[in-house]
Motif scaffolding. Structure first.
Motif, short mmCIF file in Angstrom:
data_model
loop_
_atom_site.label_atom_id
_atom_site.label_comp_id
_atom_site.label_asym_id
_atom_site.label_seq_id
_atom_site.Cartn_x
_atom_site.Cartn_y
_atom_site.Cartn_z
N CYS C 20 2.77 96.68 46.39
CA CYS C 20 3.71 95.55 46.44
C CYS C 20 4.01 95.03 45.04
N GLN C 21 2.94 94.93 44.22
CA GLN C 21 3.09 94.38 42.87
C GLN C 21 4.01 95.26 42.03
N SER C 22 4.01 96.56 42.28
CA SER C 22 4.88 97.41 41.46
C SER C 22 6.32 97.43 42.00
N VAL C 23 6.49 97.23 43.31
CA VAL C 23 7.83 97.35 43.91
C VAL C 23 8.60 96.03 43.92
N PHE C 24 7.98 94.96 44.46
CA PHE C 24 8.70 93.70 44.68
C PHE C 24 9.34 93.13 43.41
N PRO C 25 8.54 92.94 42.33
CA PRO C 25 9.15 92.32 41.14
C PRO C 25 10.28 93.17 40.57
N LEU C 26 10.12 94.49 40.64
CA LEU C 26 11.14 95.38 40.10
C LEU C 26 12.44 95.25 40.91
N TYR C 27 12.25 95.21 42.25
CA TYR C 27 13.39 95.03 43.14
C TYR C 27 14.07 93.70 42.86
N GLY C 28 13.23 92.66 42.74
CA GLY C 28 13.75 91.32 42.44
C GLY C 28 14.49 91.29 41.12
N TYR C 29 13.99 92.02 40.14
CA TYR C 29 14.61 92.03 38.83
C TYR C 29 16.01 92.63 38.89
N PHE C 30 16.12 93.75 39.58
CA PHE C 30 17.41 94.45 39.59
C PHE C 30 18.42 93.81 40.54
N THR C 31 17.92 93.18 41.64
CA THR C 31 18.85 92.53 42.56
C THR C 31 19.03 91.06 42.22
N LYS C 32 18.32 90.61 41.12
CA LYS C 32 18.40 89.22 40.69
C LYS C 32 18.00 88.24 41.79
N GLN C 33 16.94 88.57 42.54
CA GLN C 33 16.44 87.64 43.55
C GLN C 33 15.14 87.03 43.04
N ASP C 34 15.20 85.76 42.69
CA ASP C 34 14.04 85.11 42.08
C ASP C 34 12.83 85.08 43.00
N GLY C 35 13.08 85.06 44.31
CA GLY C 35 11.98 85.05 45.26
C GLY C 35 11.08 86.26 45.07
N PHE C 36 11.68 87.42 44.90
CA PHE C 36 10.90 88.64 44.70
C PHE C 36 10.23 88.65 43.34
N VAL C 37 10.98 88.17 42.34
CA VAL C 37 10.41 88.12 40.99
C VAL C 37 9.16 87.26 40.98
N ALA C 38 9.20 86.16 41.75
CA ALA C 38 8.08 85.21 41.74
C ALA C 38 6.84 85.76 42.42
N THR C 39 6.94 86.88 43.15
CA THR C 39 5.76 87.43 43.82
C THR C 39 4.79 88.07 42.83
N ALA C 40 5.28 88.40 41.62
CA ALA C 40 4.47 89.20 40.70
C ALA C 40 3.11 88.56 40.41
N LYS C 41 3.13 87.28 40.01
CA LYS C 41 1.87 86.67 39.60
C LYS C 41 0.87 86.52 40.74
N PRO C 42 1.30 85.95 41.91
CA PRO C 42 0.32 85.88 43.01
C PRO C 42 -0.21 87.25 43.41
N LEU C 43 0.64 88.26 43.41
CA LEU C 43 0.16 89.59 43.80
C LEU C 43 -0.87 90.11 42.82
N ALA C 44 -0.63 89.87 41.52
CA ALA C 44 -1.59 90.32 40.51
C ALA C 44 -2.93 89.62 40.73
N ASN C 45 -2.88 88.31 41.03
CA ASN C 45 -4.12 87.57 41.25
C ASN C 45 -4.86 88.06 42.49
N LEU C 46 -4.10 88.31 43.57
CA LEU C 46 -4.73 88.79 44.82
C LEU C 46 -5.36 90.16 44.61
#
Lengths: 150, 172, 662
Positions: C20-46
């Protein structure tokens, strides 16, 4: 060509040239400092160059280890079960040096014996150095060919 | 020129990677289990004591161990007591590997002989067919003469549970 | 009681989270969806939390002697002391991979925590790249090297013990330090990849990744230093570096990371060398992955290689090709767009740093070549060969001497252009002083002249003095040491410490390699031997029972003249479970020399082969490494790394602070 580009070009030429010279020197140093690996059979067959640093792998033959009672001189045979090579060495042997165990020696061939400067044995009872396996595999193949000839 | 040099690191790396791949297949331990699932390779050897000719037909028809040993091998002495114990459960065939008759019989006379019989393989030809890298090695063979497992190094309780026990259970 | 399955499940969970950490933020970055971009940090912590649980479960398995876990049964024993049971967690292949993954996750958590100053979208990309690396390593662990495999229902009553080589306090810290360094380089790599993906290849990424590179480098330095120290007293025979493939596998990334640190400085301050810096960032991490491949696949033989398994080798090679291949492809596609023209004079700080990069790269390439040469020759059907220390010494010694001259000039020079010869005048004077000192020193040490020592001491002293000159100049311009230390960039203080450390280390190496007094002797109880200014008497020989070993221990009394200086007891141990034999040398450490006594083998008649050595200034080698490591940690405390980028500090301001040099 403007001066900026010119400088870039010089820098790149300098880098590539410097690297090229360095790699050339490194390769030369490499060719001067590699140790070729030989099996006891190859040494017995006179294939190893005299007085050049080489490595030999095999098993320490049973009952051949002789220690000089006065000094740290030691002599033993390294075998691939086809041929033996007499090895002489002065110094402390590795912890796992034993009769019947695999060993790799580094040194020079001189007047029929191998004068070792270094004796290597691995820290594992079940382990055989790949060089030793290689030596045994080669001699095994020789044996097998003889067997088929009979 | 710029275009070209940016691709250079990739090119160098790919050449290196090709060497590494080749290096992996060069590994002397690369085919450790090629014989698992195969029958014991055909052999014509002699008995260590009597010199009688032995072939595959002489092998037991129940699960057994084919133990590669030699008098020059230290670990073989370590596993010897355990094999002696195990020989009450199942037959153990010795493959005396790259050894001499006198050294081998002496060794057995000193330590005891738990083996059903010994194949004498002074040249190591049988060992080569089995892909043996050293001694001791032990092959677990089932009732149909198929090699089921290979144990490199000492046979002990753990090797028994992991590799031998399942074959014995399967046979019953 | 914690069941091992919890650890296994946590590992699987970490794997899923890493995907998830490798896919979601990347997807969020390219589709410009901040919701997905914001998953990066919590996923890294989990993911970090899941791996921590997994690691704790395995540690608990070791502490509670849970021999139903195969990994515990293979690497522990009822008689093993608790502290070695802790370190045994990373004593073999599976567990050390778990530590690797845990540390990777730790760096991810650290990036998430310290990235307030970095735009959200950039931090997300960095974490995404780190997630991809984690996916590869966790898959490798789950599919080929699961540490939680059980032996059921017939668990052994006792384990087969940890490899005695590793039953040593050095092992408790050496691998974690080294992995912190290896894996820490993944952050610099991830920053480089993120900037390549985003195309935002400005000076900012250099500033963001600089502290991460420096801290990883510092850990790597300490890790290698500890490894060398461990080898010195545990692996035997008093050598401190063996040019073994495993050692080389850590030295190569270190050399490249050193180059990267210096190149990043140019990129941050002047915006130059961008594509070269990117390439170094990719290379540094790729080479630490390559090191992992070499150590674990068994393609090279080494004294401390892990058990080899070709399947694992194929997996790591595939992973390596994927990571390095894709990053270099991305580099090739994007790098042509990053260059920024900029001028600098032939004599300038830029030139010296370029020169430093060139030398360090040549060093790294030669170590790599020497390490891989046996493999290359074998691949081409040239038979088995080995490359020994003479090659590495022949390459390393002259290159180090050249590098040091650059290290003396570099810090004293200015950015852009530094033509004023007055800047370098003190260096010429100190060079003369150093040459004289170098020529005299061998006579002072043992009354004999030695050319290598003279050159080595000259070089070390020159570097040390040059570093001090730089410090003195700063103190003069700021008007006081206290003011200087508080006002000057922390990176500069770190540099002084590290460069001084290099000088200290060179001195130690030169003295040990050229002036070690070394005797292999036959000794029995009552025998006396002379070693330099000492008389060594073997007074006793006895058998000692340890917790999980039996040892032959000899007592030696060391006399200095008539005075008893010290009594030492080297041992020869035989470990019960494995039957392995280990040499425990007796070492008396001192500021100017180590006394080293080790037992060889029994020679019959109560005599033993004994090795006696005096190793002059050997501890300076590790003291130098320690100074370098501390320098790295000091450098990252600089305020500007914590500054928020939203304020967008112009580069000129930083350059202005820097202009205070000279």
């Amino acid at each position: 060509m403007n001066p900026k580009r010119k400088q870039r070009l010089y820098v790149i030429f300098g880098l590539v040239g410097g690297l090229g010279v360095a790699v050339g020197l490194v390769m030369y140093a490499l060719s001067q400092n590699i140790n070729l690996f030989f099996t006891p059979t190859q040494i017995a067959g006179g294939q190893a160059p005299e007085a050049q640093m080489i490595r030999v792998g095999g098993m320490v033959a049973e009952g051949t280890v002789y220690r000089n009672p006065e000094s740290l001189e030691v002599a033993f045979d390294v075998t691939d079960f086809d041929h033996n090579v007499r090895v002489t060495y002065s110094g402390i042997l590795p912890d796992l040096f034993r009769e019947g165990q695999g060993v790799v020696v580094q040194g020079r061939v001189s007047q029929g014996t191998f004068q070792a400067t270094e004796v290597l044995a691995k820290h594992d009872e079940n382990y055989m150095p790949p060089e030793v396996t290689e030596a045994l595999r080669q001699s095994g193949q020789l044996d097998k060919m003889k067997g088929m000839g009979q | 020129m710029k275009r070209l040099w940016v691709w250079m690191p990739l090119g160098i790396f790919l050449i290196l990677a090709a060497f590494f791949f080749r290096g992996l297949s060069l590994d002397p331990n690369a085919q450790p289990s090629a014989l698992i699932g195969q029958p014991v390779p055909p052999f014509q050897l002699t008995d260590l004591y009597s010199g009688r000719a032995l072939t595959n037909a002489d092998l037991p028809t129940e699960p057994f161990l084919l133990n590669v040993w030699a008098s020059w091998c230290i670990t073989c002495q370590v596993e010897h007591p355990y094999l002696t114990e195990l020989s009450e459960t199942m037959p153990i065939i010795g493959l005396n590997y790259k050894d001499t008759t006198s050294a081998a019989t002496n060794w057995l006379a000193n330590l005891g002989d738990p083996y059903t019989f010994h194949l004498f393989d002074p040249s190591g030809g049988m060992g080569l067919d089995l892909g043996v890298a050293g001694a001791p090695e032990t092959f677990v063979v089932d009732a149909d003469g198929i090699i089921r497992a290979r144990i490199q190094g000492e046979v002990n309780q753990r090797a028994f549970e992991a590799d031998i026990e399942p074959v014995l259970r399967g046979a019953r | 009681m914690m069941t091992p399955e919890i650890g296994h499940y946590a590992l699987v969970l970490a794997f899923a989270l890493a995907i998830c950490q490798s896919v979601f933020p990347l997807y969020g970055y390219f589709t410009k969806q901040d919701g997905f971009v914001a998953t990066a940090k919590p996923l890294a912590n989990l993911q970090g939390l899941a791996l921590l649980i997994s690691f704790i479960v395995l540690t608990a398995g070791f502490l509670s002697h849970d021999f139903t876990i195969k990994y515990v049964a293979d690497n522990s024993n009822l008689n093993l002391p608790w502290y070695f049971r802790m370190s045994a967690v990373w004593g073999a292949h599976e567990g050390s991979l778990l530590l690797w993954a845990l540390i990777l996750a730790f760096w991810g958590v650290a990036v998430a925590f310290f990235s307030q100053g970095i735009p959200e979208r950039m931090a997300a990309l960095v974490l995404s790249v780190m997630g991809m690396i984690a996916v590869g390593f966790l898959a490798f662990m789950l599919f080929t090297s699961n540490p939680f495999v059980r032996i059921l229902p017939f668990a052994p009553a006792n384990g087969s013990d940890l490899n005695p080589l590793l039953q040593d306090p050095g092992l408790i810290f050496h691998p974690p330090m080294l992995y912190m360094g290896y894996v820490g380089l993944s952050v610099a790599f991830a920053f480089a990849m993120a900037s390549l993906i985003s195309g935002e290849l400005n000076e900012k990424w250099a500033r963001w990744s600089r502290p991460w590179t420096t801290v990883a480098w510092a850990f790597l330095t300490l890790g290698i230093g500890l490894g060398s120290w461990w080898a010195y007293y545990e692996l035997g025979w008093g050598g401190w570096w063996f040019w073994d493939p495993v050692e080389n596998a850590s030295l190569i990334p270190w050399l490249v990371a050193t180059a990267l640190m210096h190149s990043l400085a140019v990129t941050e301050k002047r915006g130059l060398f961008r594509s070269w810096t990117l390439l170094l960032a990719i290379a540094a991490f790729s080479l630490s992955l390559l090191g992992t491949f070499l150590v674990r696949s068994g393609v090279l033989t080494s004294v401390h290689a892990f058990a080899n398994d070709p399947d694992r080798g194929v997996f790591i090679l595939a992973f390596l090709v994927l990571v390095v291949g894709s990053s270099l492809t991305l580099f090739a596609v994007r790098a042509s767009t990053v260059s920024k023209p900029g001028e600098f004079g032939w004599v300038s700080r830029e030139s010296f740093l370029l020169f430093n990069n060139l030398i360090l790269t040549v060093m790294a390439v030669s170590v790599l070549l020497g390490t891989l040469y046996p493999l290359l020759v074998d691949s081409l059907g040239g038979g088995k060969v080995s490359v020994g220390p003479p090659f590495f010494n022949a390459v390393f010694v002259p290159l180090t001497a050249i590098l040091v001259s650059g290290m003396a000039f570099g810090p004293l020079s200015n950015w852009r252009s530094s033509d004023d010869p007055k800047l370098f005048r003190p260096l010429i004077v100190t060079l003369i002083v150093s040459v004289v000192a170098g020529l005299v020193w061998p006579f002072v040490h043992d009354g004999q002249f030695s050319i290598p020592t003279a050159i080595g001491v000259t070089v070390a002293l020159w570097l040390a003095i040059a570093t001090v000159i730089d410090l003195v100049r700063k103190v003069r311009s700021y008007g006081g040491l206290g003011v200087t230390l508080s006002r000057v960039e922390k990176g500069t203080i770190g540099m002084w410490l590290a460069h001084f450390g290099v000088a200290v280390m060179i001195f130690g190496v030169v003295m040990v390699e050229n002036h070690t007094v070394h005797r292999d002797l036959r000794m029995g109880v009552g025998d006396t031997q002379t070693l330099g200014q000492y008389d060594v008497i073997m007074t006793d020989l006895k058998v000692i029972d340890g917790p999980n070993f039996v040892s032959d221990a000899a007592t030696f009394e060391i006399y200095q003249g008539d005075r008893l200086y010290k009594t030492v007891m080297p041992e020869k141990r035989r470990y019960d479970a494995s039957g392995m034999i280990m040499t425990e040398a007796a070492i008396d450490s001192g500021f100017t020399r180590d006394l080293y006594i080790a037992m060889g083998e029994p020679l019959g008649g109560g005599d033993w082969a004994v090795r006696l050595s005096i190793k002059p200034y050997v501890d300076w080698i590790w003291a130098g490494a320690l100074l370098m490591g501390i320098g790295g940690f000091v450098a990252i405390t600089d305020k500007r790394y914590r500054r928020r980028v939203t304020r967008n500090t112009p580069d000129t301001e930083v350059a202005g602070v820097d202009g205070a040099r000279a």
